[in-house]
Design an enzyme around this catalytic site. Structure first.
Site, PDB file in Angstrom:
ATOM      1  N   GLY A 133       0.818  -1.204   0.000  1.00 22.15           N
ATOM      2  CA  GLY A 133       0.000   0.000   0.000  1.00 22.15           C
ATOM      3  C   GLY A 133       0.850   1.252   0.000  1.00 22.15           C
ATOM      4  N   ALA A 134       2.037   1.141  -0.630  1.00 23.45           N
ATOM      5  CA  ALA A 134       2.934   2.290  -0.829  1.00 23.45           C
ATOM      6  C   ALA A 134       3.395   2.917   0.478  1.00 23.45           C
ATOM      7  CB  ALA A 134       2.268   3.351  -1.719  1.00 23.45           C
ATOM      8  N   SER A 220       4.374  -5.776  -2.807  1.00 20.88           N
ATOM      9  CA  SER A 220       4.580  -4.348  -3.069  1.00 20.88           C
ATOM     10  C   SER A 220       5.385  -3.721  -1.918  1.00 20.88           C
ATOM     11  CB  SER A 220       3.229  -3.656  -3.282  1.00 20.88           C
ATOM     12  OG  SER A 220       3.416  -2.393  -3.857  1.00 20.88           O
ATOM     13  N   ALA A 221       4.836  -2.697  -1.231  1.00 24.30           N
ATOM     14  CA  ALA A 221       5.571  -2.138  -0.085  1.00 24.30           C
ATOM     15  C   ALA A 221       5.783  -3.216   0.977  1.00 24.30           C
ATOM     16  CB  ALA A 221       4.807  -0.951   0.505  1.00 24.30           C
ATOM     17  N   ASP A 345       3.526  -5.393 -13.806  1.00 23.08           N
ATOM     18  CA  ASP A 345       3.417  -4.703 -12.520  1.00 23.08           C
ATOM     19  C   ASP A 345       3.293  -3.188 -12.681  1.00 23.08           C
ATOM     20  OD1 ASP A 345       3.272  -5.907  -9.955  1.00 23.08           O
ATOM     21  OD2 ASP A 345       5.270  -6.764 -10.198  1.00 23.08           O
ATOM     22  N   HIS A 460      -0.241  -5.111 -11.243  1.00 25.69           N
ATOM     23  CA  HIS A 460       0.246  -5.035  -9.873  1.00 25.69           C
ATOM     24  C   HIS A 460      -0.829  -5.547  -8.916  1.00 25.69           C
ATOM     25  CE1 HIS A 460       3.022  -3.671  -6.881  1.00 25.69           C
ATOM     26  NE2 HIS A 460       2.162  -2.853  -6.321  1.00 25.69           N
TER      27      HIS A 460
END
Length: 560
Positions: A133-134, A220-221, A345, A460
């Site tokens: 979630g960045a 991701s994150a 992605d 992604h």
């Protein structure tokens, strides 16, 4: 005749009693109330199939409610038996439109799924999931639709016979704001993750888990977080294996290089001074205001790509991360590691920067691709940007098709944001490994979103629904081939958690996945058509060489 009927009825009754006794015995294979370092916890037990049960604990505190811009501290404990039956609030964060705030500062809780047969499980492998979630959004339970939570661990736990743990960690301003010095060193979200992993290591034996066989996995994150956790000396001896999906510590968005500049921006937005009183002011300011001030600029374009707006992320603090990530891979020398990406992605980012990519009726201009090349290359200057453009358009010919232009933009963002850093991490892990094994994959199951272009691959986060077994929990939403993909991924992931080898464990797999360095840097192409041709090698080697060697040889541009 009545006598015969009575005998038959008694025989049937005997069968029913026997079945009831068996089921009763099986149902008794539940942990009940469990002792933890903070006190007793009671979850729920339910049947998930014939003689198969699941103990589920939701909302166990793994640390005290955290202080603002401070490391987590142990929970003081509780009296009686804590009812651990509901997810707790996510950590305070922006809503999806970045217009308001959701969640709470009191958010450091975890959730546990324990599979049971007709005896209570012991010494099971443990899989701890870190959400993406960045570094701005997310929660341990994930997105929810009609009480169907994305990160529900039941399918992985049941099918792979592993314990699954998910947890919350602080995100956004409250998780990653840093002044770049001792006033507010940052990385609070990483410390939360470490606290959760440490709690699992200390307490999981009481839930039937093996504290010496913990696998952390994330996307991701969360994938970058997994990488940070195995690189940090703080986790020595806590983690046995790791899986990074679409994110590593080397990604260009994973480390904030100018933390103080961003902290000053947040302080100004909430009316705090930017001198020595800044942190004290931020600590007493309304947490919602501080969170809202850490929003992301969503107005992007080909010349201002969104990846360059993701400023709230980990920092090299000299403590949790004592040095640049690429210098710390020796700390992961004995950790088995799977690293992979989705083949498109970068699509979700490219479509924010160039909206025409998803619109079949609108062409994407060559100028947009050129602007994107220059923008992604800005750390090395205009000349590097032109070199990047030439590298990606070398096979275009004089009249590239509209699809070729759109795909090039997606490939460029995929490579720059995810694929090349992941390949670099694979090489570094493999080069420094002692007992640790290294595995690489490319996930290529096409996106299920119908409005996407026909050439679309895996976007992604497309992999998450399969890893968490959604084709089994919501079968009407998927085709049989997609259940195959979920089965393959759960089998590889849980075998790996059991043994350190994705091919060996309690689940059968469709094709043997070789180690990355065994010969020719091999990787597994994961989709619904898996056979021996799914083993490939040298993933996008030309572009990996370009970014890591040619591009890196251009002199860095100093930021003003």
């Amino acid at each position: 005749m009545p006598h015969l009927q009575r005998l038959m009825m008694m025989a049937m009754l005997g069968v029913f009693i026997s079945v009831a006794l068996i089921l009763g015995t099986a149902n008794a294979a539940s942990l009940g109330a469990v002792y933890t370092e903070g006190g007793m916890v009671q979850g729920k037990s339910y049947s998930v199939g014939l003689l198969r049960y699941m103990d589920v604990f939701k909302g166990i505190p793994f640390a005290a409610p955290p202080g603002r811009l401070a490391k987590p501290v142990p929970h003081p404990g509780w009296g009686g038996v804590l009812k651990a039956t509901d997810y707790r609030k996510r950590c305070m964060q922006l809503n999806l439109l970045a217009t308001d705030v959701v969640g709470s500062e009191d958010c450091l809780y975890l959730n546990i799924w324990v599979p049971q047969g007709n005896t209570v499980s012991t010494n099971l492998p443990v899989m701890v999931f870190i959400y993406g979630g960045a570094f701005l959004l997310g929660a341990g339970q994930g997105a929810n639709f009609l009480d169907n939570y994305l990160y529900d661990g039941q399918e992985i736990a049941d099918r792979g016979n592993v314990i699954v743990v998910t947890f919350n960690y602080r995100v956004g301003s409250l998780g990653f704001l840093s002044t770049g010095n001792a006033d507010a060193p940052g990385n609070y979200g990483l410390w939360d993750q470490h606290a959760a992993i440490s709690w699992v290591h200390r307490n999981i034996r009481n839930f039937g888990g093996n504290p010496d066989n913990i696998t952390i996995f994330g996307e991701s994150a969360g994938g970058a977080s997994v990488n940070f956790q195995v690189l940090s000396p703080k986790n020595k001896g806590l983690i046995r294996r790791a899986i990074s999906q679409s994110g590593v510590a080397l990604c260009p968005w994973a480390v904030n290089r100018n933390p103080r500049q961003y902290a000053v921006e947040v302080a100004k937005k909430v009316g705090c001074p930017t001198d020595s009183g800044m942190v004290a002011c931020l600590k007493r300011t309304d947490p919602k205001a501080v969170t809202l001030a850490g929003n992301v600029k969503l107005s992007t374009s080909a010349s201002q790509p969104i990846v360059q707006n993701l400023a709230l992320s980990p920092v090299i603090d000299g403590d949790f991360l004592p040095a640049e990530p690429e210098t710390l891979f020796r700390n992961a020398a004995d950790i088995d590691y799977i690293i992979g990406v989705n083949d498109m992605d970068g699509h979700i980012f490219a479509t924010l920067d160039i909206p025409s990519i998803n619109n079949a009726l609108v062409s994407t201009s060559v100028a947009d691709v050129r602007a994107l090349s220059i923008a992604l290359s800005k750390s090395r200057g205009q000349e590097a940007g032109i070199a990047t453009y030439e590298e990606y358009t070398v096979n275009w010919g004089s009249k590239p098709s509209n699809d070729a232009i759109k795909k090039t933009a997606v490939e460029m963002e995929t490579d720059y944001i995810f694929l090349v850093p992941s390949q670099a991490a694979l090489y570094l892990h493999s080069d420094h490994a002692k007992s640790g094994r290294t595995y690489s994959y490319l996930f290529t199951e096409p996106s299920r979103i119908p409005l996407y272009p026909l050439w679309m691959g895996a976007d992604h986060a497309d992999d998450l629904q399969y890893v968490f077994g959604k084709p089994f929990t919501t079968p009407l939403g998927y085709f049989p081939r997609q259940r195959d993909v979920a089965n393959y991924m759960i089998s590889y992931w849980t075998n790996f958690a059991q043994t350190g080898d994705p091919n060996k464990g309690t689940s059968s797999v469709p094709v043997t996945w070789p180690e990355f360095a065994s010969s020719g840097h091999k990787y597994l192409n994961i989709n619904n058509k898996m056979n021996r041709d799914s083993v490939k090698q040298m993933l996008r080697t030309r572009l990996v060489y370009y970014w890591t060697t040619v591009f890196a040889s251009f002199p860095s541009v100093q930021k003003n």
